[in-house]
Design a protein around this motif. Sequence first.
Motif, PDB file in Angstrom:
ATOM      1  N   ARG A 112       0.863  -1.191   0.000  1.00  0.00           N
ATOM      2  CA  ARG A 112       0.000   0.000   0.000  1.00  0.00           C
ATOM      3  C   ARG A 112       0.890   1.229   0.000  1.00  0.00           C
ATOM      4  N   VAL A 113       0.382   2.289  -0.577  1.00  0.00           N
ATOM      5  CA  VAL A 113       1.091   3.563  -0.584  1.00  0.00           C
ATOM      6  C   VAL A 113       0.730   4.283   0.707  1.00  0.00           C
ATOM      7  N   ILE A 114       1.726   4.557   1.533  1.00  0.00           N
ATOM      8  CA  ILE A 114       1.505   5.275   2.793  1.00  0.00           C
ATOM      9  C   ILE A 114       1.137   6.722   2.480  1.00  0.00           C
ATOM     10  N   GLU A 115       1.922   7.320   1.617  1.00  0.00           N
ATOM     11  CA  GLU A 115       1.714   8.685   1.141  1.00  0.00           C
ATOM     12  C   GLU A 115       2.642   8.888  -0.040  1.00  0.00           C
ATOM     13  N   PRO A 116       2.393   9.881  -0.881  1.00  0.00           N
ATOM     14  CA  PRO A 116       3.317  10.124  -2.007  1.00  0.00           C
ATOM     15  C   PRO A 116       4.719  10.450  -1.478  1.00  0.00           C
ATOM     16  N   LYS A 117       5.735   9.911  -2.133  1.00  0.00           N
ATOM     17  CA  LYS A 117       7.113  10.157  -1.738  1.00  0.00           C
ATOM     18  C   LYS A 117       7.527  11.555  -2.161  1.00  0.00           C
ATOM     19  N   GLN A 118       8.010  12.329  -1.205  1.00  0.00           N
ATOM     20  CA  GLN A 118       8.519  13.668  -1.472  1.00  0.00           C
ATOM     21  C   GLN A 118      10.040  13.606  -1.602  1.00  0.00           C
ATOM     22  N   PRO A 119      10.629  14.433  -2.438  1.00  0.00           N
ATOM     23  CA  PRO A 119      12.089  14.450  -2.550  1.00  0.00           C
ATOM     24  C   PRO A 119      12.739  14.769  -1.199  1.00  0.00           C
ATOM     25  N   ASP A 120      13.914  14.178  -0.975  1.00  0.00           N
ATOM     26  CA  ASP A 120      14.668  14.452   0.236  1.00  0.00           C
ATOM     27  C   ASP A 120      16.155  14.408  -0.094  1.00  0.00           C
ATOM     28  N   ARG A 121      17.004  14.307   0.908  1.00  0.00           N
ATOM     29  CA  ARG A 121      18.448  14.347   0.669  1.00  0.00           C
ATOM     30  C   ARG A 121      18.944  13.132  -0.118  1.00  0.00           C
ATOM     31  N   GLU A 122      18.239  12.014  -0.034  1.00  0.00           N
ATOM     32  CA  GLU A 122      18.664  10.791  -0.722  1.00  0.00           C
ATOM     33  C   GLU A 122      17.922  10.553  -2.023  1.00  0.00           C
ATOM     34  N   ILE A 123      16.634  10.804  -2.033  1.00  0.00           N
ATOM     35  CA  ILE A 123      15.791  10.478  -3.185  1.00  0.00           C
ATOM     36  C   ILE A 123      15.342  11.772  -3.878  1.00  0.00           C
ATOM     37  N   ALA A 124      15.792  11.938  -5.132  1.00  0.00           N
ATOM     38  CA  ALA A 124      15.429  13.129  -5.904  1.00  0.00           C
ATOM     39  C   ALA A 124      14.019  13.004  -6.474  1.00  0.00           C
ATOM     40  N   GLU A 125      13.688  11.808  -6.956  1.00  0.00           N
ATOM     41  CA  GLU A 125      12.375  11.554  -7.554  1.00  0.00           C
ATOM     42  C   GLU A 125      12.003  10.099  -7.322  1.00  0.00           C
ATOM     43  N   ALA A 126      10.710   9.841  -7.282  1.00  0.00           N
ATOM     44  CA  ALA A 126      10.209   8.476  -7.140  1.00  0.00           C
ATOM     45  C   ALA A 126       8.806   8.421  -7.719  1.00  0.00           C
ATOM     46  N   GLY A 127       8.459   7.262  -8.262  1.00  0.00           N
ATOM     47  CA  GLY A 127       7.111   7.120  -8.776  1.00  0.00           C
ATOM     48  C   GLY A 127       6.908   5.840  -9.549  1.00  0.00           C
ATOM     49  N   PHE A 128       5.664   5.618  -9.941  1.00  0.00           N
ATOM     50  CA  PHE A 128       5.290   4.454 -10.738  1.00  0.00           C
ATOM     51  C   PHE A 128       5.375   4.817 -12.218  1.00  0.00           C
ATOM     52  N   PHE A 129       5.903   3.866 -13.000  1.00  0.00           N
ATOM     53  CA  PHE A 129       6.074   4.074 -14.437  1.00  0.00           C
ATOM     54  C   PHE A 129       5.542   2.859 -15.190  1.00  0.00           C
ATOM     55  N   PRO A 130       4.888   3.090 -16.345  1.00  0.00           N
ATOM     56  CA  PRO A 130       4.430   1.956 -17.148  1.00  0.00           C
ATOM     57  C   PRO A 130       5.613   1.075 -17.537  1.00  0.00           C
ATOM     58  N   LEU A 131       5.416  -0.221 -17.464  1.00  0.00           N
ATOM     59  CA  LEU A 131       6.491  -1.163 -17.783  1.00  0.00           C
ATOM     60  C   LEU A 131       6.949  -1.059 -19.232  1.00  0.00           C
ATOM     61  N   ASP A 132       6.066  -0.617 -20.103  1.00  0.00           N
ATOM     62  CA  ASP A 132       6.449  -0.477 -21.511  1.00  0.00           C
ATOM     63  C   ASP A 132       6.934   0.932 -21.851  1.00  0.00           C
ATOM     64  N   HIS A 133       7.107   1.764 -20.819  1.00  0.00           N
ATOM     65  CA  HIS A 133       7.582   3.140 -21.041  1.00  0.00           C
ATOM     66  C   HIS A 133       8.371   3.607 -19.817  1.00  0.00           C
ATOM     67  N   LEU A 134       9.511   2.931 -19.565  1.00  0.00           N
ATOM     68  CA  LEU A 134      10.351   3.281 -18.426  1.00  0.00           C
ATOM     69  C   LEU A 134      11.026   4.628 -18.683  1.00  0.00           C
ATOM     70  N   PRO A 135      11.338   5.368 -17.627  1.00  0.00           N
ATOM     71  CA  PRO A 135      11.958   6.681 -17.829  1.00  0.00           C
ATOM     72  C   PRO A 135      13.353   6.566 -18.437  1.00  0.00           C
ATOM     73  N   GLU A 136      13.728   7.595 -19.187  1.00  0.00           N
ATOM     74  CA  GLU A 136      15.065   7.652 -19.749  1.00  0.00           C
ATOM     75  C   GLU A 136      16.063   7.629 -18.592  1.00  0.00           C
ATOM     76  N   GLY A 137      17.105   6.837 -18.753  1.00  0.00           N
ATOM     77  CA  GLY A 137      18.107   6.731 -17.694  1.00  0.00           C
ATOM     78  C   GLY A 137      17.878   5.557 -16.761  1.00  0.00           C
ATOM     79  N   THR A 138      16.849   4.742 -17.023  1.00  0.00           N
ATOM     80  CA  THR A 138      16.665   3.535 -16.208  1.00  0.00           C
ATOM     81  C   THR A 138      17.895   2.663 -16.412  1.00  0.00           C
ATOM     82  N   THR A 139      18.494   2.222 -15.317  1.00  0.00           N
ATOM     83  CA  THR A 139      19.766   1.500 -15.405  1.00  0.00           C
ATOM     84  C   THR A 139      19.615   0.157 -16.101  1.00  0.00           C
ATOM     85  N   GLY A 140      20.721  -0.313 -16.649  1.00  0.00           N
ATOM     86  CA  GLY A 140      20.735  -1.606 -17.320  1.00  0.00           C
ATOM     87  C   GLY A 140      20.358  -2.739 -16.387  1.00  0.00           C
ATOM     88  N   ALA A 141      20.875  -2.708 -15.160  1.00  0.00           N
ATOM     89  CA  ALA A 141      20.548  -3.767 -14.200  1.00  0.00           C
ATOM     90  C   ALA A 141      19.060  -3.771 -13.881  1.00  0.00           C
TER      91      ALA A 141
END
Length: 159
Positions: A112-141
């Motif tokens: 369950r989502v507790i609340e939307p993730k806000q940027p902080d000192r460690e995490i610049a961005e976070a979110g759900f992305f369609p599996l067939d349209h991953l964001p540019e820069g998604t790592t190879g691993a």
Amino acid sequence: MIPGRNRLTGRLVRFGLHAYWRVSRGLTMGVRAAVLDDEGRVFLIRHTYTRGWHLPGGGVEARETALAALGRELEEEGRLALTGPPQLHGVFFNAKVSGRDHVLVYVVRDFRVIEPKQPDREIAEAGFFPLDHLPEGTTGATRRRLAEILDDVPPASTW
């Protein structure tokens, strides 16, 4: 801010931590989660100190189980809470980090989502992305782990 300073600081911190871990630990272990929702999306994070989009996760601390670490990291990095048992996808040797680092990857479908993730000192961005349209820069691993999970391919042994 000086361009590249965050990256340099991140590299120095990682180098220092890994040097400490080599002395204090015989083996380092981390956990990552492929959090998949009912809408065909995956939860990814982008750190402030390294490039790319990654599966959320982090290190297993002393006297902590892998599942406890997974739950802690999902809450810290994604404001997500496990509501059912995750499925272990595989154990991967990560030679890029050190000669003793292993990563356990879990598939998480019950959360369950507790609340939307806000940027902080460690995490610049976070979110759900369609599996067939991953964001540019998604790592190879990250892309390899998702392909293994979605195509039901046996996991590789290395990260």
